[in-house]
Design an enzyme around this catalytic site. Structure first.
Site, short mmCIF file in Angstrom:
data_model
loop_
_atom_site.label_atom_id
_atom_site.label_comp_id
_atom_site.label_asym_id
_atom_site.label_seq_id
_atom_site.Cartn_x
_atom_site.Cartn_y
_atom_site.Cartn_z
N MET A 30 49.07 46.31 46.89
CA MET A 30 49.70 45.62 45.77
C MET A 30 50.52 44.42 46.23
O MET A 30 50.61 43.41 45.53
CB MET A 30 50.57 46.59 44.97
N CYS A 73 30.48 42.95 37.70
CA CYS A 73 30.81 44.23 38.33
C CYS A 73 31.15 45.29 37.27
O CYS A 73 31.05 46.49 37.54
CB CYS A 73 31.98 44.07 39.30
N PRO A 84 40.68 36.20 32.10
CA PRO A 84 39.90 34.99 31.80
C PRO A 84 38.51 34.95 32.43
O PRO A 84 37.69 34.13 32.04
CB PRO A 84 40.78 33.88 32.39
#
Length: 435
Positions: free
Chosen positions: A194, A50, A116
């Site tokens: 969030m 992306c 990662p």
């Protein structure tokens, strides 16, 4: 042969451009096949996420290779105009290309440094290229080296240790307060983006018990199902808070929903078991005065942002260490790449066979005690001629194949068969040899 990277990323192109030339997993085999049809492209690999779309290649002619790969993007995505993407493309060659893939694999080029996911995506891209026989000696070595460098960076630096998002900073703080999160109960009050992200991070850190309360009960049911939690009606969240070890609040309310007197009673009823409150609401929904109550820990959005900024500075320091490590590994790879030139390999092969011939000659001659100087010279000429005749055909073949599509394979094979690495120029100490 030249190593070449052509692509774009979140740093050079907005998402509407990136998505125009992205490659789906299903389309990759066909894309790799078409990439290899271009005359200059000898090896190829495509990474498409992306945040980036990049073609890694080995090309015979550099200028022609750049031109062909730029054309490949628009040829494959025939609805895309070249003028739309050309301003956003970057080109890396030689050592810059090697450094780039090492930085990408180590997540130094990512939107969030230290994340990662990119290493897994790069491994997947390499495996697809291997499966479709698009890579060869050079890219195989390059990708394997990039993967090992990324692992070394993550092992030997703290680049991935500090949270650099508000949602994950909340989880990091929770771990400091409770050490173990697996047995803790989390309550979500409201369903801001969030707070949902924080809940996902908590889930990945072992939390399995969630209580979910939003103003719309159907929304609470849906969210609770996502986290395998228990939905409750919004008017009941105060009574249920006694069961929560971590409370994440994110609503659009313009006032305090969680007050001092409410928390004081909860702590009393919990017999002083600690509660960690995370207020991600703007304006704040939790009275900051509750921080004065023993065993109550409250962090609001500004507190979390300050943690994030401190962690970003720490990651920047670790990033400097990683950049130095990558610089050293670029030199190691570049030195190996230089040995793929045919002349150093031929010189090394001649040195190797001459060393063997000379050693055997000097070991045998002392045993022939009555030999004259003329006889000694004759035997030396004989052994030299035998050696030269043995290596003549391999050297001719090596020279002829150098400019062929499989030239690098021949050179690498000779190096391995005759164990020439130590005789080649630029041979240096390596911590770990790539397979």
């Amino acid at each position: 042969m030249n190593i070449l990277v052509v692509g774009l990323s979140h740093k050079t192109a907005p998402v509407e451009i990136r998505e125009k030339i992205s490659f789906s997993e299903k389309a990759l085999p066909d894309a790799l096949h078409k990439l290899r049809q271009y005359p200059s492209v000898k090896e190829g690999a495509i990474i498409s996420t992306c945040n980036r779309v990049e073609v890694y290649s080995v090309v015979k002619e550099l200028d022609e290779g750049v031109k062909e790969i730029k054309g490949f993007f628009t040829d494959f995505h025939d609805s895309t105009r070249e003028s739309d993407i050309l301003p956003h493309l970057y080109v890396y060659t030689a050592e810059d290309a090697v450094k780039h893939i090492f930085r990408v694999a180590s997540s130094l080029d990512s939107m969030v440094v230290g994340e990662p996911q990119i290493l897994g995506q790069l491994k997947d891209a390499f495996e697809v290229s291997l499966a479709n026989e698009a890579t060869g000696v050079i890219l195989n070595r390059l990708f394997k080296k990039a993967i090992s460098v990324a692992k070394m960076v993550r092992t030997e630096t703290g680049i991935a240790e500090s949270a650099v998002s508000v949602s994950y900073a909340a989880v990091e703080l929770a771990r400091k307060i409770f050490e173990r999160l697996e047995d803790k109960v989390v309550m979500l009050v409201g369903a801001g983006e969030m707070s949902e992200l924080a809940a996902r991070h908590l889930t990945s850190n072992g939390v399995r018990n969630f209580i979910v309360s939003t103003r719309t009960y159907q929304r609470a049911i849906k969210l609770a199902k996502e986290f395998n939690g228990r939905p409750i009606k919004f008017e009941d969240f105060q009574d249920e808070m006694i069961h929560a070890d971590i409370v994440i609040c994110s609503t659009g309310a313009p006032h305090y929903l969680i007050r001092y007197d409410m928390v004081e009673k909860i702590i009393h009823d919990r017999r002083n078991k600690p509660v960690f409150f995370i207020d991600i609401s703007v304006p704040r929904n939790i009275d900051p005065e509750i921080n004065k109550i023993d065993n109550v820990y409250l962090y609001d959005i500004d507190d979390l942002e300050s943690v994030v900024q401190a962690n970003k500075k720490e990651r920047a320091k670790e990033g400097e260490k990683a950049e130095e490590m990558i610089g050293n590994e670029v030199i190691t790879f570049s030195n190996w790449f230089k040995t793929l030139e045919v002349v150093p390999t031929i010189v090394a092969l001649r040195e190797k066979v001459e060393e063997i011939r000379k050693g055997e000659f000097e070991k045998t001659i002392p045993k022939l005690k009555d030999m004259t100087d003329e006889e000694r010279d004759a035997i030396e000429r004989l052994t030299t001629a035998i050696v030269n005749k043995i290596i003549h055909a391999p050297l001719i073949a090596l020279k002829q194949e150098t400019n062929s599509e499989d030239g690098a394979i021949y050179i690498e094979a000779v190096r391995k068969l005759f164990n020439l690495d130590k005789l080649l120029p630029h041979h240096g100490h390596k911590k770990k040899e790539d397979s």
